[in-house]
Design a protein around this motif. Sequence first.
Motif, PDB file in Angstrom:
ATOM      1  N   GLN A 265       0.756  -1.268   0.049  1.00 50.96           N
ATOM      2  CA  GLN A 265      -0.078   0.173   0.070  1.00 50.96           C
ATOM      3  C   GLN A 265       0.974   1.193  -0.083  1.00 50.96           C
ATOM      4  N   HIS A 266       1.833   1.148   0.662  1.00 54.26           N
ATOM      5  CA  HIS A 266       2.700   2.267   0.797  1.00 54.26           C
ATOM      6  C   HIS A 266       3.404   2.550  -0.445  1.00 54.26           C
ATOM      7  N   SER A 267       4.011   1.519  -1.126  1.00 48.27           N
ATOM      8  CA  SER A 267       4.768   1.699  -2.532  1.00 48.27           C
ATOM      9  C   SER A 267       3.722   2.343  -3.448  1.00 48.27           C
ATOM     10  N   LEU A 268       2.436   1.808  -3.367  1.00 51.12           N
ATOM     11  CA  LEU A 268       1.380   2.204  -4.505  1.00 51.12           C
ATOM     12  C   LEU A 268       0.957   3.666  -4.096  1.00 51.12           C
ATOM     13  N   LEU A 269       0.857   3.949  -2.865  1.00 50.24           N
ATOM     14  CA  LEU A 269       0.720   5.569  -2.621  1.00 50.24           C
ATOM     15  C   LEU A 269       1.651   6.289  -3.046  1.00 50.24           C
ATOM     16  N   ARG A 270       3.006   6.027  -2.946  1.00 50.61           N
ATOM     17  CA  ARG A 270       4.165   6.817  -3.542  1.00 50.61           C
ATOM     18  C   ARG A 270       3.868   6.596  -4.922  1.00 50.61           C
ATOM     19  N   GLU A 271       3.826   5.736  -5.630  1.00 50.33           N
ATOM     20  CA  GLU A 271       3.826   5.654  -7.220  1.00 50.33           C
ATOM     21  C   GLU A 271       2.857   6.392  -7.877  1.00 50.33           C
ATOM     22  N   VAL A 272       1.592   6.623  -7.098  1.00 51.24           N
ATOM     23  CA  VAL A 272       0.277   7.265  -7.559  1.00 51.24           C
ATOM     24  C   VAL A 272       0.826   8.655  -7.362  1.00 51.24           C
ATOM     25  N   ALA A 273       1.243   9.161  -6.189  1.00 50.56           N
ATOM     26  CA  ALA A 273       1.827  10.364  -5.920  1.00 50.56           C
ATOM     27  C   ALA A 273       2.945  10.825  -6.936  1.00 50.56           C
ATOM     28  N   ASP A 274       3.740  10.252  -7.308  1.00 48.34           N
ATOM     29  CA  ASP A 274       4.963  10.539  -8.133  1.00 48.34           C
ATOM     30  C   ASP A 274       4.187  10.597  -9.520  1.00 48.34           C
ATOM     31  N   ALA A 275       3.200   9.619  -9.869  1.00 46.26           N
ATOM     32  CA  ALA A 275       2.711   9.498 -11.296  1.00 46.26           C
ATOM     33  C   ALA A 275       1.663  11.096 -11.546  1.00 46.26           C
ATOM     34  N   LYS A 276       1.212  11.344 -10.334  1.00 45.75           N
ATOM     35  CA  LYS A 276       0.294  12.540 -10.657  1.00 45.75           C
ATOM     36  C   LYS A 276       1.125  13.674 -10.718  1.00 45.75           C
TER      37      LYS A 276
ATOM     38  N   MET B 275       3.671  18.006 -14.240  1.00 47.89           N
ATOM     39  CA  MET B 275       4.827  18.439 -14.775  1.00 47.89           C
ATOM     40  C   MET B 275       4.859  18.516 -16.296  1.00 47.89           C
ATOM     41  N   ARG B 276       4.361  17.025 -16.799  1.00 50.51           N
ATOM     42  CA  ARG B 276       4.364  17.008 -18.240  1.00 50.51           C
ATOM     43  C   ARG B 276       3.380  18.134 -19.001  1.00 50.51           C
ATOM     44  N   LYS B 277       2.111  18.133 -18.162  1.00 47.61           N
ATOM     45  CA  LYS B 277       1.230  19.218 -18.881  1.00 47.61           C
ATOM     46  C   LYS B 277       1.916  20.452 -18.732  1.00 47.61           C
ATOM     47  N   ILE B 278       2.499  20.862 -17.576  1.00 50.10           N
ATOM     48  CA  ILE B 278       2.985  22.155 -17.642  1.00 50.10           C
ATOM     49  C   ILE B 278       4.332  22.494 -18.264  1.00 50.10           C
ATOM     50  N   GLN B 279       4.899  21.767 -18.581  1.00 49.63           N
ATOM     51  CA  GLN B 279       6.151  21.674 -19.729  1.00 49.63           C
ATOM     52  C   GLN B 279       5.659  22.435 -20.853  1.00 49.63           C
ATOM     53  N   THR B 280       4.492  22.130 -21.280  1.00 49.23           N
ATOM     54  CA  THR B 280       4.210  22.339 -22.660  1.00 49.23           C
ATOM     55  C   THR B 280       3.849  24.048 -22.697  1.00 49.23           C
TER      56      THR B 280
END
Length: 122
Positions: free
Chosen positions: A31-42, A47-52
């Motif tokens: 659960q902890h790993s998934l929470l971290r991955e989701v936070a990073d992904a979001k 950031m990808r959206k803003i980069q444009t």
Amino acid sequence: MTGEMWKLLCSLDLQTTTEKVEQGIALDHAQHSLLREVADAKFYHLMRKIQTDTALEENRRQQAEQQACTRVAHLMQTSCLALRRLELDADDQRLAREALESHQVFIKACLRRSLGSFDRSA
């Protein structure tokens, strides 16, 4: 991480996991790993959206801020591990827990304050 993986992680509903955190229930490793991955992904998705739309220097600043958030979480985990290795007596464990939980509340208060001002500026 691929764009498809980002989309998948961003689409996950973590309400149950979030409620556990809010209730003070410790998460298991998965659960902890998934929470971290989701936070990073979001965050990376944002950031990808803003980069444009923004300059490279601004993106570097945002990456540094994200890394700082990750670093804070890592330091809290490291502190817990170091304290556990000290094999403290019950009173000192209670004090250590209070200190760490106080920092957690402070960090959460800072985040809520920042998000509140962020929301008002929109």
